[in-house]
Motif scaffolding. Sequence first.
Motif, PDB file in Angstrom:
ATOM      1  N   ARG A 224     -42.624 -84.383 -42.602  1.00  0.00           N
ATOM      2  CA  ARG A 224     -41.529 -83.778 -43.360  1.00  0.00           C
ATOM      3  C   ARG A 224     -41.590 -82.251 -43.345  1.00  0.00           C
ATOM      4  N   ASN A 225     -42.733 -81.689 -43.740  1.00  0.00           N
ATOM      5  CA  ASN A 225     -42.821 -80.232 -43.786  1.00  0.00           C
ATOM      6  C   ASN A 225     -42.742 -79.607 -42.396  1.00  0.00           C
ATOM      7  N   LEU A 226     -43.236 -80.320 -41.397  1.00  0.00           N
ATOM      8  CA  LEU A 226     -43.148 -79.802 -40.029  1.00  0.00           C
ATOM      9  C   LEU A 226     -41.686 -79.708 -39.592  1.00  0.00           C
TER      10      LEU A 226
ATOM     11  N   ALA B 110     -51.160 -73.046 -38.226  1.00  0.00           N
ATOM     12  CA  ALA B 110     -50.847 -73.524 -36.877  1.00  0.00           C
ATOM     13  C   ALA B 110     -49.348 -73.514 -36.625  1.00  0.00           C
ATOM     14  N   MET B 111     -48.557 -73.894 -37.634  1.00  0.00           N
ATOM     15  CA  MET B 111     -47.097 -73.873 -37.494  1.00  0.00           C
ATOM     16  C   MET B 111     -46.585 -72.460 -37.282  1.00  0.00           C
ATOM     17  N   GLN B 112     -47.177 -71.515 -37.982  1.00  0.00           N
ATOM     18  CA  GLN B 112     -46.751 -70.121 -37.821  1.00  0.00           C
ATOM     19  C   GLN B 112     -46.959 -69.653 -36.382  1.00  0.00           C
ATOM     20  N   VAL B 113     -48.094 -69.994 -35.824  1.00  0.00           N
ATOM     21  CA  VAL B 113     -48.373 -69.617 -34.435  1.00  0.00           C
ATOM     22  C   VAL B 113     -47.400 -70.317 -33.488  1.00  0.00           C
ATOM     23  N   ALA B 114     -47.211 -71.625 -33.679  1.00  0.00           N
ATOM     24  CA  ALA B 114     -46.341 -72.391 -32.788  1.00  0.00           C
ATOM     25  C   ALA B 114     -44.899 -71.900 -32.843  1.00  0.00           C
TER      26      ALA B 114
END
Length: 232
Positions: free
Chosen positions: A105-107, A147-151
Amino acid sequence: MYTNALVLFSGGQDSTTCLAWALERYRHVETIGFDYGQRHRVELECRTTVLAQLRDSFPQWSERLGQDHVLDLSLLGQISDTALTQSKAIELQSSGLPNTFVPARNLMFLTFAAALAYRRGLTVLVGGMCETDYSGYPDCRDNTLKAMQVALSLGLDAPMVIETPLMWLDKAATWAMAQTLGGETLVQLIKAQTHTCYMGDRSRLHDWGYGCGECPACALRQAGYAEFILEK
């Protein structure tokens, strides 16, 4: 360097506190909500009221508060077999996670928020994810968000900063943050107008806000408020 932000705003206590936090820090702030077939869909109705009252009660924030966006992510609800998207009892699963966990969900929220932010020239995403008082959801962990910030930044070939001001706060500290940001006016707004209860129950008003008083979200909110009052 970063002056414009997009707040993931559900209409609940945590996201309202994060919105106030962002309005104190950024020149221009927009909000985004998601309709994913959640059982507590009443939170989407609360969003409008909270935004209107923030504008009315805090003129210093009103001029910074920009457009609100709501995205239809009903497909997420269709592929999720959880207690937040289906009428079923809340319980622990064999994985050790509660069945209120909506996988990815958050992703998904962050990905769609980043796409909108990119188009609108917003470089900061603000979310209420927390690794302190939470149910063990893996997509709320600090490492996941880093990790999401980097991606996202790599995938967009542009900086996309993810801020999580509640990451290391318990619920009592979240109540305290709201009071620091907006005084008793904001605390009362959060109690009366936001919605956090998983059951979507707005028939009962407790001293800490509306809710069933029994689900995990209500239990955390209630305990946090009690501790907050003791520490005031």
